[in-house]
Scaffold this motif. Structure first.
Motif, PDB file in Angstrom:
ATOM      1  N   TRP A 115       0.908  -0.795   0.220  1.00 26.42           N
ATOM      2  CA  TRP A 115      -0.150   0.076  -0.070  1.00 26.42           C
ATOM      3  C   TRP A 115       0.901   1.054   0.029  1.00 26.42           C
ATOM      4  O   TRP A 115       0.429   2.119  -0.880  1.00 26.42           O
ATOM      5  CB  TRP A 115      -1.329   0.292   0.929  1.00 26.42           C
ATOM      6  CG  TRP A 115      -1.564   1.785   1.371  1.00 26.42           C
ATOM      7  CD1 TRP A 115      -1.509   2.221   2.684  1.00 26.42           C
ATOM      8  CD2 TRP A 115      -2.455   1.743   0.465  1.00 26.42           C
ATOM      9  NE1 TRP A 115      -2.282   3.366   2.330  1.00 26.42           N
ATOM     10  CE2 TRP A 115      -2.867   3.327   1.190  1.00 26.42           C
ATOM     11  CE3 TRP A 115      -3.355   1.973  -0.901  1.00 26.42           C
ATOM     12  CZ2 TRP A 115      -4.059   4.432   0.977  1.00 26.42           C
ATOM     13  CZ3 TRP A 115      -4.354   2.430  -1.247  1.00 26.42           C
ATOM     14  CH2 TRP A 115      -3.807   3.313  -0.683  1.00 26.42           C
ATOM     15  N   ARG A 119       0.677   4.349  -2.479  1.00 24.23           N
ATOM     16  CA  ARG A 119       0.588   5.683  -2.134  1.00 24.23           C
ATOM     17  C   ARG A 119       1.835   6.499  -2.965  1.00 24.23           C
ATOM     18  O   ARG A 119       0.406   6.794  -3.587  1.00 24.23           O
ATOM     19  CB  ARG A 119       0.355   5.456  -0.755  1.00 24.23           C
ATOM     20  CG  ARG A 119      -0.401   6.427  -0.045  1.00 24.23           C
ATOM     21  CD  ARG A 119      -0.081   7.110   0.845  1.00 24.23           C
ATOM     22  NE  ARG A 119       1.643   7.013   1.102  1.00 24.23           N
ATOM     23  CZ  ARG A 119       1.753   6.447   2.344  1.00 24.23           C
ATOM     24  NH1 ARG A 119       1.205   7.001   3.687  1.00 24.23           N
ATOM     25  NH2 ARG A 119       2.932   6.224   2.019  1.00 24.23           N
ATOM     26  N   VAL A 123       0.923   9.570  -5.905  1.00 22.34           N
ATOM     27  CA  VAL A 123       1.044  10.955  -5.355  1.00 22.34           C
ATOM     28  C   VAL A 123       2.111  11.422  -6.320  1.00 22.34           C
ATOM     29  O   VAL A 123       1.726  12.296  -6.596  1.00 22.34           O
ATOM     30  CB  VAL A 123       2.386  11.019  -4.422  1.00 22.34           C
ATOM     31  CG1 VAL A 123       2.392  12.490  -4.129  1.00 22.34           C
ATOM     32  CG2 VAL A 123       1.130   9.762  -3.255  1.00 22.34           C
ATOM     33  N   GLU A 160       9.684   9.629   0.104  1.00 22.72           N
ATOM     34  CA  GLU A 160       8.861   7.719   0.880  1.00 22.72           C
ATOM     35  C   GLU A 160      10.269   5.895   1.103  1.00 22.72           C
ATOM     36  O   GLU A 160      10.184   6.608   2.099  1.00 22.72           O
ATOM     37  CB  GLU A 160       8.764   7.733  -0.571  1.00 22.72           C
ATOM     38  CG  GLU A 160       8.925   6.094  -0.801  1.00 22.72           C
ATOM     39  CD  GLU A 160       7.530   4.981  -0.698  1.00 22.72           C
ATOM     40  OE1 GLU A 160       7.374   3.876  -0.210  1.00 22.72           O
ATOM     41  OE2 GLU A 160       6.363   5.984  -0.013  1.00 22.72           O
TER      42      GLU A 160
END
Length: 225
Positions: A115, A119, A123, A160
């Protein structure tokens, strides 16, 4: 800090765990771009034929150029998302070699890791798509286009990489607080990562190096207090 952490990450490149992750992440990235290309082709096929051959050719040509530019801009993000699925393998190898005296980090569960990668990819796609008109204008000013892409994706990539690593050692709230405290250092780390990703051939190794690099960065920032 950055130079030392990067050197440690590069030194460990021959590690067998790193090679396995490289192959798997490359296959995933190729599949993602193949799906994007197929979606673009399908979209062009659904456009009604206007009866003007040269206009249809121009639309197809412009779409192809746009996809190629977008692919170059998004390559760092796609590779980063792919490598996020195998982050624990790299982090474990780094900890075994460089930090055997410290408690190892907690492995991220598969679905949260998946996930998180999806995600992040979403983005980055959204941000870069919103900036596409700006990118199109800056095609006439390549240095500005390159600089903007470097800054935007450097910021996203640093978030990230750092958060995925930090979550192995602390809660999400603590990781967010630490990221904000050292946002300048981490943004610079992200810019270095994206800069390396723009180098042909080298860019295939960078996501793995970057993950190991961020483990060292986390450890050094943590020691800083």
């Amino acid at each position: 800090m950055i130079a030392g952490a990067l050197r440690q990450a590069v030194v460990q490149l021959p590690d067998a765990s790193f090679r396995q992750v490289l192959v798997r992440s490359l296959l995933i990235s190729i599949a993602v771009f193949a799906l994007l290309a197929a979606a673009l082709w399908l979209g062009l096929m659904l456009i009604p034929d206007g009866g003007h051959t040269w206009i249809d050719w121009l639309v197809g040509f412009a779409s192809g150029i746009g996809f190629f530019v977008l692919m170059l801009l998004l390559f760092p993000a796609v590779m980063t998302a792919a490598i996020g699925l195998f982050l624990d393998d790299i982090a474990d190898a780094v900890e075994r070699r460089w930090y055997p005296q410290e408690a190892p980090g907690r492995a991220l569960a598969l679905w949260p890791a998946l996930w998180g990668s999806l995600r992040f990819l979403g983005v980055v796609l959204l941000v870069n798509l919103l900036l596409l008109p700006v990118y199109a204008i800056l095609l006439f000013f390549p240095p500005l286009l390159y600089g903007l892409s470097l800054l935007v994706n450097g910021w996203l990539v640093s978030r990230e990489y750092f958060e995925q690593i930090a979550w192995r050692y602390m809660s999400h709230v603590e990781a967010t607080q630490m990221r904000r405290r050292y946002r300048g250092d981490l943004w610079l780390c992200g810019v270095v990562i994206v800069l390396l990703l723009t180098i042909p051939l080298v860019n295939f190794l960078v996501p793995i190096v970057a993950t190991a690099f961020m483990v060292h960065v986390y450890k050094r920032l943590r020691a800083r207090g």
